[in-house]
Scaffold this active site. Structure first.
Site, PDB file in Angstrom:
ATOM      1  N   ASP A 174       0.819  -1.214   0.000  1.00 20.56           N
ATOM      2  CA  ASP A 174       0.000   0.000   0.000  1.00 20.56           C
ATOM      3  C   ASP A 174       0.851   1.261   0.000  1.00 20.56           C
ATOM      4  OD1 ASP A 174       0.888  -0.566   2.597  1.00 20.56           O
ATOM      5  OD2 ASP A 174      -1.101  -1.104   3.310  1.00 20.56           O
TER       6      ASP A 174
ATOM      7  N   ASP B 159      -7.470  -2.439  14.225  1.00 23.94           N
ATOM      8  CA  ASP B 159      -8.876  -2.597  13.821  1.00 23.94           C
ATOM      9  C   ASP B 159      -9.076  -3.803  12.903  1.00 23.94           C
ATOM     10  OD1 ASP B 159      -7.821  -1.770  11.410  1.00 23.94           O
ATOM     11  OD2 ASP B 159      -9.088   0.012  11.195  1.00 23.94           O
TER      12      ASP B 159
HETATM   13  C1  F6R Z   1       1.477  -1.740   6.033  1.00 29.35           C
HETATM   14  C2  F6R Z   1       0.125  -2.290   6.128  1.00 29.35           C
HETATM   15  C3  F6R Z   1      -0.643  -2.304   7.393  1.00 29.35           C
HETATM   16  C4  F6R Z   1       0.211  -2.545   8.632  1.00 29.35           C
HETATM   17  C5  F6R Z   1      -0.633  -2.436   9.884  1.00 29.35           C
HETATM   18  C6  F6R Z   1       0.165  -2.662  11.144  1.00 29.35           C
HETATM   19  O1  F6R Z   1       1.966  -1.884   4.716  1.00 29.35           O
HETATM   20  O2  F6R Z   1      -0.372  -2.722   5.138  1.00 29.35           O
HETATM   21  O3  F6R Z   1      -1.633  -3.299   7.321  1.00 29.35           O
HETATM   22  O4  F6R Z   1       0.800  -3.812   8.550  1.00 29.35           O
HETATM   23  O5  F6R Z   1      -1.223  -1.169   9.933  1.00 29.35           O
HETATM   24  O6  F6R Z   1       1.081  -1.614  11.290  1.00 29.35           O
HETATM   25  P1  F6R Z   1       2.286  -1.734  12.300  1.00 29.35           P
HETATM   26  O7  F6R Z   1       3.137  -2.824  11.809  1.00 29.35           O
HETATM   27  O8  F6R Z   1       2.994  -0.397  12.213  1.00 29.35           O
HETATM   28  O9  F6R Z   1       1.695  -2.005  13.628  1.00 29.35           O
END
Ligand code: F6R
Length: 259
Positions: free
Chosen positions: A66, A135
């Protein structure tokens, strides 16, 4: 069901997943990696460095999950910058072979289909690294996302913007929109590896692994995939009803069976 591996800490998780990726690249020098950003995959990228030293990576391809929409690609927190800083440069990958969705506003309505075409042209993703949002999102597929969704623009939830505010000066600087691979896109990768650390992820992990398959918890889409590995620390595993069974299963895993 997914294989659930409960590890003592992030370092152990990073080493386990990095071993798997190194084996994949040894088997398939033109492997297609699905790259996640955020803090969760960092121990994997860290552990990959020594494992890939001296390995010819010139054919390896990669697709990020993303990108924020409207962010300057040169901004240090654009996912383009993060992937360059955390993955491409330290591992010595060919930048031309590593794609990140194009979050620029001009032509944004076509960027999703262009990205899908590029993934298809590469032959699909071999191993997709995933984190999970508090979430329950994977990629930036927020609650309510269709399981058939493809790469497209989404609106970030306020929860996600708050969670990601730590990377920016203030929450007001966190973009409102993103472009993300869809759940349908992610489910086409040949192997999904979802990592999660810390108590804050425990509920989302339990919902994704053991809860009903529901668009209200997009991470539960992994239950529809035939080859999923979930690697969690004790805190992230703390709400799993069958944690003891997962430990028992992993401890008795046949040696011939990889991740
Ligand atoms: C990042 C993504 C998100 C993260 C998620 C967790 O490319 O696609 O799904 O994996 O928001 O974020 P962190 O790892 O920072 O807790």
């Amino acid at each position: 069901m997914a294989e659930i591996v409960i590890v003592p800490n992030k370092t152990a998780a990073g080493e386990l997943v990095a071993d798997e990726i190194a084996k994949l690249i040894a088997r398939r020098p033109d492997a297609v990696l699905g790259l996640a950003t955020g803090s969760t995959p960092l121990p994997v990228y860290e552990a990959l460095r020594p494992r890939l030293e001296g390995v010819d990576l010139s054919q390896v391809r990669g697709f990020a999950l993303d990108e924020y929409v409207g962010i300057d690609p040169a901004h240090p927190e654009s996912y383009r910058s993060v992937i360059t800083r955390e993955v491409v440069d330290p591992l010595g990958l060919d930048p031309a072979r590593i794609r990140v969705p194009d979050g620029s506003l001009e032509g944004i309505e076509h960027h999703g289909e262009d990205y899908e075409a590029a993934i298809a042209e590469a032959g699909g993703v071999d191993l997709q690294i995933l984190g999970i949002g508090t979430d329950g999102h994977i990629g930036f597929n927020e609650p309510g996302s269709s399981f058939a969704s493809r790469t497209r623009v989404k609106t970030l939830t306020q929860q996600t913007r708050e969670d990601n505010a730590r990377f920016f000066d203030s929450i007001d600087d966190v973009p409102m929109h993103c472009i993300t691979q869809g759940l349908g896109t992610i489910l086409e990768a040949r192997h999904l590896v979802l990592l999660a650390f810390g108590e804050g992820k425990a509920e989302a992990v339990a919902g994704a692994v053991e809860g009903p398959v529901t668009a209200s918890l997009p991470g539960s889409a992994i239950q529809l995939h035939p080859h999923v590995t979930v690697v969690v620390d004790e805190a992230a595993a703390s709400r799993l009803a069958h944690a003891d069974y997962y430990r028992y299963t992993y401890a008795n895993k046949p040696a011939w069976q990889g991740l």
